[in-house]
Write a protein that holds these residues in place. Structure first.
Motif, mmCIF file in Angstrom:
data_model
loop_
_atom_site.group_PDB
_atom_site.id
_atom_site.type_symbol
_atom_site.label_atom_id
_atom_site.label_comp_id
_atom_site.label_asym_id
_atom_site.label_seq_id
_atom_site.Cartn_x
_atom_site.Cartn_y
_atom_site.Cartn_z
ATOM 1 N N GLN A 15 0.829 -1.207 0.000
ATOM 2 C CA GLN A 15 0.000 0.000 0.000
ATOM 3 C C GLN A 15 0.861 1.255 0.000
ATOM 4 O OE1 GLN A 15 -3.481 -0.106 2.529
ATOM 5 N NE2 GLN A 15 -3.197 2.042 3.103
ATOM 6 N N LYS A 16 1.950 1.266 0.769
ATOM 7 C CA LYS A 16 2.808 2.457 0.816
ATOM 8 C C LYS A 16 3.515 2.668 -0.526
ATOM 9 C CE LYS A 16 6.787 0.204 2.974
ATOM 10 N NZ LYS A 16 7.690 0.197 4.117
ATOM 11 N N GLU A 17 3.861 1.600 -1.249
ATOM 12 C CA GLU A 17 4.457 1.727 -2.577
ATOM 13 C C GLU A 17 3.445 2.291 -3.568
ATOM 14 O OE1 GLU A 17 7.461 -2.139 -2.253
ATOM 15 O OE2 GLU A 17 5.531 -2.356 -3.250
ATOM 16 N N ALA A 52 0.880 4.221 -2.830
ATOM 17 C CA ALA A 52 0.694 5.643 -2.498
ATOM 18 C C ALA A 52 1.813 6.484 -3.094
ATOM 19 C CB ALA A 52 0.634 5.823 -0.981
ATOM 20 N N GLU A 100 -1.258 10.864 -0.645
ATOM 21 C CA GLU A 100 -0.924 10.822 0.781
ATOM 22 C C GLU A 100 -1.472 9.541 1.412
ATOM 23 O OE1 GLU A 100 0.932 13.054 2.500
ATOM 24 O OE2 GLU A 100 1.259 14.045 0.573
ATOM 25 N N PRO A 101 -0.752 8.985 2.402
ATOM 26 C CA PRO A 101 -1.193 7.736 3.041
ATOM 27 C C PRO A 101 -2.633 7.770 3.572
ATOM 28 C CG PRO A 101 1.060 8.210 3.662
ATOM 29 C CD PRO A 101 0.563 9.407 2.878
ATOM 30 N N SER A 107 -5.804 5.377 1.925
ATOM 31 C CA SER A 107 -6.600 4.442 2.737
ATOM 32 C C SER A 107 -8.085 4.592 2.433
ATOM 33 C CB SER A 107 -6.357 4.668 4.232
ATOM 34 O OG SER A 107 -5.073 4.241 4.575
#
Length: 147
Positions: free
Chosen positions: A52-54, A56, A62-63, A67
């Protein structure tokens, strides 16, 4: 014939961005997607499962925002999230079969039509050169290559 409008380069880029956005958003809204969702689905369709962070970072979201977008996509059965083995904080995201079909049958087709309209009267060589210029501009502004 009226006078030709003089625009500084930054406003020219901005006007083209808004013109493209004004074509993409309604086309995506017709298939039930809100702003931000199509680029997530497109990235996953082209790159497969990722953290998920990749996702984003790759989509410049933005994180906290990603979400919310992923929650809606998951509720609609377009993506699935799972914990990565060994790291409960690392959440993997991938398209479901429904999400893959939506991308192939709707998103990709609509975006290709918009791109075709935008690049009408550009030769294949000009299109490739234009893409190289955009990648170089991105690298100049961010210090990172645009993969």
């Amino acid at each position: 014939m009226g006078k030709r409008m003089i625009l500084p380069f930054n406003l020219l880029i901005l006007k083209v961005f808004h013109a493209q956005k004004n074509r993409v958003r309604p086309a995506m809204a017709e298939i039930g997607l809100s702003p931000g969702q199509p680029k997530l689905l497109t990235f996953l369709a082209l790159h497969g499962e990722c953290l998920q962070k990749e996702l984003a970072a790759a989509c410049d979201i933005e994180p906290a925002t990603i979400s919310k977008l992923l929650n809606l996509l998951e509720e609609n059965g377009l993506i699935a999230r799972s914990d990565r083995a060994g790291d409960r904080r690392a959440v993997a995201v991938d398209l479901t079969e429904k999400g893959r079909r939506l991308y192939e049958n709707e998103i990709r087709v609509r975006i290709e039509k918009i791109n075709s309209d935008a690049l009408r009267d550009f030769s294949e060589a000009e299109q490739q050169e234009f893409e190289r210029y955009l990648r170089r501009m991105y690298r100049n502004l961010t210090g990172m290559p645009l993969d």
